[in-house]
Design a protein around this motif. Structure first.
Motif, PDB file in Angstrom:
ATOM      1  N   ALA A 418     102.709 104.596  64.810  1.00  0.00           N
ATOM      2  CA  ALA A 418     102.273 105.107  63.507  1.00  0.00           C
ATOM      3  C   ALA A 418     102.911 104.313  62.376  1.00  0.00           C
ATOM      4  CB  ALA A 418     102.633 106.588  63.387  1.00  0.00           C
ATOM      5  N   PHE A 419     104.189 103.961  62.528  1.00  0.00           N
ATOM      6  CA  PHE A 419     104.861 103.151  61.505  1.00  0.00           C
ATOM      7  C   PHE A 419     104.245 101.752  61.428  1.00  0.00           C
ATOM      8  CE2 PHE A 419     109.136 105.605  61.954  1.00  0.00           C
ATOM      9  CZ  PHE A 419     108.612 106.633  61.200  1.00  0.00           C
ATOM     10  N   SER A 420     104.044 101.133  62.573  1.00  0.00           N
ATOM     11  CA  SER A 420     103.513  99.765  62.572  1.00  0.00           C
ATOM     12  C   SER A 420     102.079  99.723  62.067  1.00  0.00           C
ATOM     13  CB  SER A 420     103.596  99.163  63.978  1.00  0.00           C
ATOM     14  OG  SER A 420     102.777  99.876  64.891  1.00  0.00           O
ATOM     15  N   ASP A 421     101.333 100.813  62.251  1.00  0.00           N
ATOM     16  CA  ASP A 421      99.942 100.850  61.776  1.00  0.00           C
ATOM     17  C   ASP A 421      99.872 100.834  60.246  1.00  0.00           C
ATOM     18  OD1 ASP A 421      98.889 100.805  64.281  1.00  0.00           O
ATOM     19  OD2 ASP A 421      98.329 102.921  64.359  1.00  0.00           O
ATOM     20  N   ILE A 422     100.907 101.332  59.574  1.00  0.00           N
ATOM     21  CA  ILE A 422     100.933 101.227  58.107  1.00  0.00           C
ATOM     22  C   ILE A 422     100.889  99.765  57.703  1.00  0.00           C
ATOM     23  CG2 ILE A 422     102.269 101.664  56.012  1.00  0.00           C
ATOM     24  CD1 ILE A 422     103.549 104.044  57.411  1.00  0.00           C
ATOM     25  N   VAL A 423     101.766  98.974  58.302  1.00  0.00           N
ATOM     26  CA  VAL A 423     101.858  97.551  57.966  1.00  0.00           C
ATOM     27  C   VAL A 423     100.580  96.827  58.372  1.00  0.00           C
ATOM     28  CG1 VAL A 423     103.204  95.444  58.297  1.00  0.00           C
ATOM     29  CG2 VAL A 423     104.356  97.670  58.271  1.00  0.00           C
ATOM     30  N   ALA A 424     100.063  97.145  59.567  1.00  0.00           N
ATOM     31  CA  ALA A 424      98.836  96.488  60.034  1.00  0.00           C
ATOM     32  C   ALA A 424      97.663  96.788  59.115  1.00  0.00           C
ATOM     33  CB  ALA A 424      98.528  96.937  61.460  1.00  0.00           C
ATOM     34  N   SER A 425      97.545  98.038  58.650  1.00  0.00           N
ATOM     35  CA  SER A 425      96.428  98.382  57.776  1.00  0.00           C
ATOM     36  C   SER A 425      96.565  97.705  56.419  1.00  0.00           C
ATOM     37  CB  SER A 425      96.340  99.897  57.603  1.00  0.00           C
ATOM     38  OG  SER A 425      97.471 100.405  56.916  1.00  0.00           O
ATOM     39  N   LEU A 426      97.782  97.579  55.912  1.00  0.00           N
ATOM     40  CA  LEU A 426      97.987  96.853  54.651  1.00  0.00           C
ATOM     41  C   LEU A 426      97.617  95.378  54.815  1.00  0.00           C
ATOM     42  CD1 LEU A 426     101.386  98.396  53.462  1.00  0.00           C
ATOM     43  CD2 LEU A 426      99.135  98.735  52.421  1.00  0.00           C
ATOM     44  N   LYS A 427      97.960  94.812  55.951  1.00  0.00           N
ATOM     45  CA  LYS A 427      97.603  93.416  56.219  1.00  0.00           C
ATOM     46  C   LYS A 427      96.088  93.250  56.276  1.00  0.00           C
ATOM     47  CE  LYS A 427      98.774  89.624  59.383  1.00  0.00           C
ATOM     48  NZ  LYS A 427      97.424  89.134  59.727  1.00  0.00           N
ATOM     49  N   ASP A 428      95.411  94.157  56.972  1.00  0.00           N
ATOM     50  CA  ASP A 428      93.949  94.070  57.097  1.00  0.00           C
ATOM     51  C   ASP A 428      93.263  94.207  55.739  1.00  0.00           C
ATOM     52  OD1 ASP A 428      94.207  93.760  59.805  1.00  0.00           O
ATOM     53  OD2 ASP A 428      93.770  95.852  60.293  1.00  0.00           O
ATOM     54  N   SER A 429      93.665  95.211  54.956  1.00  0.00           N
ATOM     55  CA  SER A 429      93.008  95.406  53.659  1.00  0.00           C
ATOM     56  C   SER A 429      93.329  94.258  52.708  1.00  0.00           C
ATOM     57  CB  SER A 429      93.425  96.750  53.044  1.00  0.00           C
ATOM     58  OG  SER A 429      94.825  96.841  52.902  1.00  0.00           O
ATOM     59  N   GLY A 430      94.527  93.682  52.809  1.00  0.00           N
ATOM     60  CA  GLY A 430      94.846  92.515  51.986  1.00  0.00           C
ATOM     61  C   GLY A 430      93.984  91.320  52.333  1.00  0.00           C
ATOM     62  N   GLU A 431      93.722  91.123  53.623  1.00  0.00           N
ATOM     63  CA  GLU A 431      92.863  90.009  54.046  1.00  0.00           C
ATOM     64  C   GLU A 431      91.416  90.241  53.625  1.00  0.00           C
ATOM     65  OE1 GLU A 431      93.577  89.823  58.211  1.00  0.00           O
ATOM     66  OE2 GLU A 431      95.424  88.637  58.008  1.00  0.00           O
ATOM     67  N   LEU A 432      90.957  91.484  53.698  1.00  0.00           N
ATOM     68  CA  LEU A 432      89.601  91.789  53.237  1.00  0.00           C
ATOM     69  C   LEU A 432      89.462  91.518  51.747  1.00  0.00           C
ATOM     70  CD1 LEU A 432      88.933  95.135  55.158  1.00  0.00           C
ATOM     71  CD2 LEU A 432      87.740  92.966  55.500  1.00  0.00           C
ATOM     72  N   TRP A 433      90.481  91.892  50.987  1.00  0.00           N
ATOM     73  CA  TRP A 433      90.451  91.615  49.541  1.00  0.00           C
ATOM     74  C   TRP A 433      90.394  90.108  49.288  1.00  0.00           C
ATOM     75  CZ3 TRP A 433      94.145  88.660  47.035  1.00  0.00           C
ATOM     76  CH2 TRP A 433      93.954  88.557  45.662  1.00  0.00           C
ATOM     77  N   LEU A 434      91.240  89.365  49.972  1.00  0.00           N
ATOM     78  CA  LEU A 434      91.302  87.917  49.742  1.00  0.00           C
ATOM     79  C   LEU A 434      89.982  87.247  50.080  1.00  0.00           C
ATOM     80  CD1 LEU A 434      93.069  85.499  48.940  1.00  0.00           C
ATOM     81  CD2 LEU A 434      93.727  85.305  51.360  1.00  0.00           C
ATOM     82  N   ASP A 435      89.373  87.643  51.199  1.00  0.00           N
ATOM     83  CA  ASP A 435      88.095  87.050  51.585  1.00  0.00           C
ATOM     84  C   ASP A 435      87.025  87.341  50.535  1.00  0.00           C
ATOM     85  OD1 ASP A 435      86.292  85.832  53.753  1.00  0.00           O
ATOM     86  OD2 ASP A 435      85.361  87.790  53.418  1.00  0.00           O
ATOM     87  N   ALA A 436      86.989  88.577  50.067  1.00  0.00           N
ATOM     88  CA  ALA A 436      86.010  88.934  49.041  1.00  0.00           C
ATOM     89  C   ALA A 436      86.304  88.238  47.724  1.00  0.00           C
ATOM     90  CB  ALA A 436      85.970  90.449  48.853  1.00  0.00           C
ATOM     91  N   TYR A 437      87.561  88.097  47.396  1.00  0.00           N
ATOM     92  CA  TYR A 437      87.981  87.474  46.150  1.00  0.00           C
ATOM     93  C   TYR A 437      87.603  85.993  46.112  1.00  0.00           C
ATOM     94  CZ  TYR A 437      91.097  86.273  42.230  1.00  0.00           C
ATOM     95  OH  TYR A 437      91.603  85.843  41.034  1.00  0.00           O
ATOM     96  N   LEU A 438      87.719  85.335  47.259  1.00  0.00           N
ATOM     97  CA  LEU A 438      87.481  83.896  47.307  1.00  0.00           C
ATOM     98  C   LEU A 438      86.033  83.525  47.592  1.00  0.00           C
ATOM     99  CD1 LEU A 438      90.623  82.715  49.335  1.00  0.00           C
ATOM    100  CD2 LEU A 438      90.251  82.564  46.860  1.00  0.00           C
ATOM    101  N   HIS A 439      85.311  84.365  48.329  1.00  0.00           N
ATOM    102  CA  HIS A 439      84.036  83.916  48.859  1.00  0.00           C
ATOM    103  C   HIS A 439      82.825  84.760  48.438  1.00  0.00           C
ATOM    104  CE1 HIS A 439      87.033  82.506  52.012  1.00  0.00           C
ATOM    105  NE2 HIS A 439      86.564  81.395  51.484  1.00  0.00           N
ATOM    106  N   ARG A 440      83.016  85.809  47.658  1.00  0.00           N
ATOM    107  CA  ARG A 440      81.846  86.604  47.286  1.00  0.00           C
ATOM    108  C   ARG A 440      81.591  86.551  45.783  1.00  0.00           C
ATOM    109  NH1 ARG A 440      81.384  92.025  51.053  1.00  0.00           N
ATOM    110  NH2 ARG A 440      82.137  91.133  52.986  1.00  0.00           N
TER     111      ARG A 440
END
Length: 440
Positions: A418-440
């Motif tokens: 449960a603790f590690s999933d916090i970090v993993a979800s922040l990493k995933d949403s950060g990557e989704l933001w970056l992809d959208a920011y750069l390519h959409r």
């Protein structure tokens, strides 16, 4: 002019009219539906014990299950609602909005009747007396450790750990009183809530009520759940919101690195750098003088106990080390159930779907129960917020069965996961933001 015309008594309304005329926009203000009856809470919400925003979050929507979940005595509260009734739904209108599952709602209401009949909403006062006693014992041991052991590093370290444990455990206990789950009447719950959060922790009960009931009413709903107000100022949360933020080319922080700076701006900083001063600002701004006096009693007691033993520099150091340790404990536990889950704007889903999609459990063990204050049963707690924590384990199999029948994912995981999933979800949403920011 807005509000100048008298509304006819007991109007016959459609869901569309409730949404359009009572959805918090325009002249009609805030309407909500409870058991097919339409209430105008535009003015009452300013006097609502749970705060004005709680009712506003349900403006134009059905609040039947939320109403039943939050009140110890719904029949009594309905008498106060009676003067606010504006009308009722037309006979041709369904009992639920199209976005909600009738079978799931009916199934949950049957489950709630079973829960009430089995006495699972009745508290065991001795359980909470034992919780309070162990907090007071730890608090006393912290003082005796320093008084008898001197100001050596081992004594200071043990004192800090004991005091941080006191603060964390008092946080879970005030949560119980705040949810009215310790006594059968609101009055005693409110009184002990002020004692625990005010005198044992130094925070205002009104501040907790203002924030936490909104969280329970609309968990993980952007602009409605204060617990995710960090989006987008510090973090970007949830898949949909992260992509939307990237498409809009908004960048308040380097979100692609948020899973790294979370370790600095999240757990260690929330209480000592933000809550510590904001609770005083809140109490003074809202003129919560009774809460302020309870808070000051904590600081007077803490100062009288530890300042004479330590001197000012070491006293301040101890205080902020305790807040630092408490903050880490608090943030990891409170965010593990929600940050990895579905986060978006309010979709006006039924009570069960909304709560289950926004929450997850942590596997049961005696340590997990104690360490999290039974918040490891977050799904059950959100579905039945007034249920005493010692009964959450008993209702869990029934909730799991309900979710299985209706195709809802009931998630429970080990504490470390449960603790590690916090970090993993922040990493995933950060990557989704970056992809959208750069390519959409």
């Amino acid at each position: 002019m807005c509000g100048s015309e008298e509304r006819p008594a007991l109007q016959r309304l459609t869901w569309a009219e409730v949404r359009e005329r009572g959805g918090g926009r325009g002249c009609e203000g805030h309407w909500l539906v409870i058991d097919r009856k339409v209430y105008d809470v535009t003015n009452f919400r300013l006097r609502h014990p749970g705060g004005p925003r709680l009712l506003a979050h349900y403006a134009g929507q059905d609040a039947t299950d939320a109403f039943g979940a939050f009140h110890l005595d719904p029949k009594l509260v309905r008498r106060f609602l009676a003067p606010l009734q504006l009308g009722e739904l037309r006979d041709t209108q369904p009992s639920l909005e199209p976005s909600k599952s009738l079978s799931l709602v009916e199934d949950f209401r049957r489950l709630r009747a079973v829960v009430e009949g089995a006495g699972l909403l009745r508290p065991r006062p001795w359980f909470f007396a034992a919780v309070l006693a162990h907090i007071l014992v730890l608090d006393g041991l912290a003082y005796l450790t320093l008084r008898l052991g001197g100001t050596s590093w081992p004594a200071l370290t043990l004192t800090a750990l004991l005091l941080a444990t006191v603060q964390a455990q008092a946080g879970w206990l005030q949560h119980d009183f705040g949810h009215l789950s310790v006594f059968g009447t609101s009055r005693w719950n409110h009184l002990l809530h002020r004692f625990v959060i005010g005198h044992l922790k130094g925070a205002p009960a009104s501040w907790w009520n203002h924030l936490h009931f909104q969280h329970h009413a609309k968990p993980n709903c952007f602009r409605k759940d204060p617990d995710i107000n960090m989006h987008p100022l510090l973090f970007t949360l949830g898949k949909a919101l992260s992509i939307e933020l990237g498409v809009q080319k908004k960048k308040f922080m380097p979100y692609q690195h948020q899973h790294r700076y979370f370790f600095f701006l999240g757990p260690p900083a929330l209480i000592p750098l933000y809550f510590q001063w904001y609770v005083f600002f809140f109490a003074v701004k809202r003129r919560q003088w009774q809460d302020l006096l309870w808070m000051l009693s904590f600081y007077v007691r803490f100062t009288l106990c530890y300042l004479p033993l330590l001197g000012l520099p070491a006293f301040l150091g101890l205080f902020f080390v305790v807040r630092f340790l408490e903050s880490n404990w608090f943030v990891w536990v409170t965010q593990m159930n929600h940050i990895p889950m579905h986060i978006d704007r309010d979709q006006n889903r039924d009570w069960v779907t909304m709560q289950v999609q926004a929450t997850c459990n942590v596997d049961q063990s005696l340590f997990n129960d104690w360490f999290t204050g039974h918040l490891n049963f977050q799904i059950e707690h959100h579905l039945f917020p007034t249920m005493p924590r010692h009964n959450l384990f008993s209702v869990a199999p029934l909730v799991r069965s309900l979710c299985r029948r209706h195709g809802l994912q009931y998630s429970s995981k080990p504490l470390i996961t449960a603790f590690s999933d916090i970090v993993a979800s922040l990493k995933d949403s950060g990557e989704l933001w970056l992809d959208a920011y750069l390519h959409r």
